[in-house]
Motif scaffolding. Structure first.
Motif, mmCIF file in Angstrom:
data_model
loop_
_atom_site.group_PDB
_atom_site.id
_atom_site.type_symbol
_atom_site.label_atom_id
_atom_site.label_comp_id
_atom_site.label_asym_id
_atom_site.label_seq_id
_atom_site.Cartn_x
_atom_site.Cartn_y
_atom_site.Cartn_z
ATOM 1 N N GLU A 203 0.819 -1.214 0.000
ATOM 2 C CA GLU A 203 0.000 0.000 0.000
ATOM 3 C C GLU A 203 0.849 1.259 0.000
ATOM 4 O O GLU A 203 0.439 2.294 -0.543
ATOM 5 C CB GLU A 203 -0.929 -0.005 1.225
ATOM 6 C CG GLU A 203 -2.005 -1.092 1.170
ATOM 7 C CD GLU A 203 -2.837 -1.137 2.430
ATOM 8 O OE1 GLU A 203 -2.507 -0.387 3.374
ATOM 9 O OE2 GLU A 203 -3.801 -1.911 2.480
ATOM 10 N N GLU A 204 2.015 1.161 0.582
ATOM 11 C CA GLU A 204 2.929 2.309 0.614
ATOM 12 C C GLU A 204 3.727 2.444 -0.674
ATOM 13 O O GLU A 204 4.483 3.404 -0.852
ATOM 14 C CB GLU A 204 3.896 2.174 1.792
ATOM 15 C CG GLU A 204 3.215 2.238 3.165
ATOM 16 C CD GLU A 204 4.161 1.854 4.283
ATOM 17 O OE1 GLU A 204 5.354 1.592 3.980
ATOM 18 O OE2 GLU A 204 3.723 1.820 5.452
ATOM 19 N N GLY A 205 3.588 1.466 -1.560
ATOM 20 C CA GLY A 205 4.333 1.496 -2.811
ATOM 21 C C GLY A 205 5.753 0.978 -2.677
ATOM 22 O O GLY A 205 6.567 1.131 -3.597
ATOM 23 N N ASP A 206 6.049 0.364 -1.550
ATOM 24 C CA ASP A 206 7.396 -0.174 -1.316
ATOM 25 C C ASP A 206 7.393 -1.654 -1.674
ATOM 26 O O ASP A 206 7.253 -2.525 -0.819
ATOM 27 C CB ASP A 206 7.786 0.038 0.158
ATOM 28 C CG ASP A 206 9.202 -0.432 0.463
ATOM 29 O OD1 ASP A 206 9.892 -0.911 -0.461
ATOM 30 O OD2 ASP A 206 9.612 -0.322 1.643
ATOM 31 N N ASN A 207 7.533 -1.918 -2.966
ATOM 32 C CA ASN A 207 7.473 -3.308 -3.419
ATOM 33 C C ASN A 207 8.630 -4.153 -2.879
ATOM 34 O O ASN A 207 8.464 -5.326 -2.560
ATOM 35 C CB ASN A 207 7.461 -3.360 -4.943
ATOM 36 C CG ASN A 207 6.177 -2.813 -5.525
ATOM 37 O OD1 ASN A 207 5.152 -2.786 -4.852
ATOM 38 N ND2 ASN A 207 6.229 -2.355 -6.767
ATOM 39 N N GLY A 208 9.827 -3.525 -2.804
ATOM 40 C CA GLY A 208 10.983 -4.255 -2.276
ATOM 41 C C GLY A 208 10.766 -4.666 -0.837
ATOM 42 O O GLY A 208 11.044 -5.809 -0.442
ATOM 43 N N GLY A 209 10.236 -3.741 -0.019
ATOM 44 C CA GLY A 209 9.950 -4.052 1.371
ATOM 45 C C GLY A 209 8.869 -5.097 1.514
ATOM 46 O O GLY A 209 8.910 -5.954 2.397
ATOM 47 N N ALA A 210 7.867 -5.033 0.597
ATOM 48 C CA ALA A 210 6.772 -6.001 0.622
ATOM 49 C C ALA A 210 7.300 -7.408 0.354
ATOM 50 O O ALA A 210 6.909 -8.374 1.029
ATOM 51 C CB ALA A 210 5.717 -5.611 -0.417
ATOM 52 N N ILE A 211 8.182 -7.525 -0.632
ATOM 53 C CA ILE A 211 8.746 -8.841 -0.960
ATOM 54 C C ILE A 211 9.583 -9.372 0.190
ATOM 55 O O ILE A 211 9.531 -10.568 0.525
ATOM 56 C CB ILE A 211 9.594 -8.737 -2.245
ATOM 57 C CG1 ILE A 211 8.674 -8.456 -3.453
ATOM 58 C CG2 ILE A 211 10.395 -10.021 -2.472
ATOM 59 C CD1 ILE A 211 9.425 -8.192 -4.730
ATOM 60 N N GLU A 212 10.334 -8.471 0.819
ATOM 61 C CA GLU A 212 11.182 -8.884 1.945
ATOM 62 C C GLU A 212 10.340 -9.414 3.098
ATOM 63 O O GLU A 212 10.626 -10.471 3.664
ATOM 64 C CB GLU A 212 12.024 -7.716 2.416
ATOM 65 C CG GLU A 212 12.964 -8.057 3.567
ATOM 66 C CD GLU A 212 13.792 -6.863 4.015
ATOM 67 O OE1 GLU A 212 14.378 -6.946 5.111
ATOM 68 O OE2 GLU A 212 13.844 -5.856 3.272
ATOM 69 N N ARG A 213 9.240 -8.677 3.441
ATOM 70 C CA ARG A 213 8.366 -9.125 4.533
ATOM 71 C C ARG A 213 7.651 -10.426 4.158
ATOM 72 O O ARG A 213 7.440 -11.287 5.002
ATOM 73 C CB ARG A 213 7.324 -8.052 4.865
ATOM 74 C CG ARG A 213 7.879 -6.716 5.303
ATOM 75 C CD ARG A 213 8.745 -6.837 6.560
ATOM 76 N NE ARG A 213 9.056 -5.518 7.103
ATOM 77 C CZ ARG A 213 10.009 -4.718 6.631
ATOM 78 N NH1 ARG A 213 10.728 -5.096 5.571
ATOM 79 N NH2 ARG A 213 10.249 -3.551 7.198
ATOM 80 N N TRP A 214 7.268 -10.541 2.893
ATOM 81 C CA TRP A 214 6.592 -11.753 2.434
ATOM 82 C C TRP A 214 7.516 -12.960 2.584
ATOM 83 O O TRP A 214 7.099 -14.031 3.028
ATOM 84 C CB TRP A 214 6.167 -11.572 0.973
ATOM 85 C CG TRP A 214 5.591 -12.814 0.365
ATOM 86 C CD1 TRP A 214 4.357 -13.341 0.573
ATOM 87 C CD2 TRP A 214 6.251 -13.703 -0.540
ATOM 88 N NE1 TRP A 214 4.199 -14.508 -0.159
ATOM 89 C CE2 TRP A 214 5.352 -14.757 -0.849
ATOM 90 C CE3 TRP A 214 7.514 -13.712 -1.142
ATOM 91 C CZ2 TRP A 214 5.670 -15.792 -1.708
ATOM 92 C CZ3 TRP A 214 7.842 -14.740 -1.998
ATOM 93 C CH2 TRP A 214 6.933 -15.776 -2.280
ATOM 94 N N GLN A 215 8.794 -12.782 2.217
ATOM 95 C CA GLN A 215 9.748 -13.878 2.351
ATOM 96 C C GLN A 215 9.969 -14.241 3.814
ATOM 97 O O GLN A 215 10.070 -15.422 4.172
ATOM 98 C CB GLN A 215 11.087 -13.501 1.712
ATOM 99 C CG GLN A 215 12.108 -14.632 1.709
ATOM 100 C CD GLN A 215 11.627 -15.846 0.949
ATOM 101 O OE1 GLN A 215 11.332 -15.766 -0.247
ATOM 102 N NE2 GLN A 215 11.522 -16.984 1.630
ATOM 103 N N ASP A 216 10.005 -13.212 4.685
ATOM 104 C CA ASP A 216 10.127 -13.482 6.121
ATOM 105 C C ASP A 216 8.943 -14.300 6.615
ATOM 106 O O ASP A 216 9.086 -15.222 7.434
ATOM 107 C CB ASP A 216 10.199 -12.171 6.907
ATOM 108 C CG ASP A 216 11.519 -11.433 6.712
ATOM 109 O OD1 ASP A 216 12.488 -12.076 6.271
ATOM 110 O OD2 ASP A 216 11.560 -10.220 7.013
ATOM 111 N N SER A 217 7.741 -13.962 6.115
ATOM 112 C CA SER A 217 6.542 -14.693 6.505
ATOM 113 C C SER A 217 6.639 -16.161 6.098
ATOM 114 O O SER A 217 6.307 -17.062 6.883
ATOM 115 C CB SER A 217 5.309 -14.046 5.856
ATOM 116 O OG SER A 217 4.146 -14.795 6.151
#
Length: 229
Positions: free
Chosen positions: A97-111
């Motif tokens: 939602e913040e437009g931070d795709n790199g951060g989104a992928i990183e959190r998704w991988q952590d999940s």
């Protein structure tokens, strides 16, 4: 003691096999072995104050059990990692939602990592439950009490003839060069030591009172050693 390609075998009383294990531990120390594998072996080998049907069985079940996974080593249970996985997934949506795709992928991988670790911990726990039940209820009725790691492979069996209980303790050093060094040390002990003194302090009066076993001091020549069931 009998020595063959299968290792070093000792037949006799409980005291005999306790001494056999001690000699091999002493030989390993003398040739410079100092590792976690050695500590595992030294903990498992039969001790003078132990019994085969209780202490050695319990240690064998623990040693044979599947090892801890990454989450367990950090003290995290499956439920902890599932919670963390959910939190990381929520953070991943927020990053999108913040437009931070790199951060989104990183959190998704952590999940995904947390969820995978949770499944690993839960699976290991379930397997251990089955292993312990099968070992205690089945394997001890069919197979000897055994130990196995990268350093040592060993097993103990009880052999009863009439009213006399004897034991067979076979120990193999898995590295051939190291086994040769241990063999040389054991031969030196036979040549240089008239009587082996058991390293473990024996609680003589306590053992006699508890089990009715006949113990004798290592310094009393010609006396019998204890027999442990």
């Amino acid at each position: 003691m009998e020595e063959s390609i299968a290792g070093f075998k000792q037949r006799g009383s409980w005291g005999d096999i306790v001494e056999h294990g001690e000699r091999i531990s002493r030989a390993l120390r003398d040739v410079g072995v100092d590792s976690e594998a050695f500590e595992e072996w030294d903990e498992w080998r039969p001790k003078a104050h132990e019994t085969l049907g209780e202490d050695v069985e319990e240690k064998t079940a623990e040693q044979a059990s599947i090892k801890e996974g990454p989450g367990e080593r950090e003290g995290k249970g499956p439920e902890d990692d599932i919670k963390s996985a959910g939190e990381k997934l929520t953070e991943s949506y927020e990053k999108v939602e913040e437009g931070d795709n790199g951060g989104a992928i990183e959190r998704w991988q952590d999940s995904i990592d947390y969820a995978t670790r949770a499944a690993d911990s839960a699976g290991r726990k379930a397997i251990r439950t089955v292993e312990d039940t099968v070992y205690r209820k089945v394997m001890t009725q069919l197979a000897p009490y055994y130990f196995d790691n990268e350093l040592i492979s060993a097993n103990v069996q009880r052999s009863s003839r009439g009213d006399e209980t004897k034991f067979v303790f076979e120990v193999n050093v898995n590295d051939d060069e190291l086994k040769d060094e241990v063999s040389d040390r054991l031969a030196q002990y036979d040549d240089e030591v008239d009587r082996w003194h058991v390293d473990t302090e024996k609680q003589v009066e306590t053992a006699e009172a508890a089990e009715g076993a006949e113990f004798s001091s290592p310094d009393n020549e010609g006396s019998s050693k204890s027999t442990r069931n």
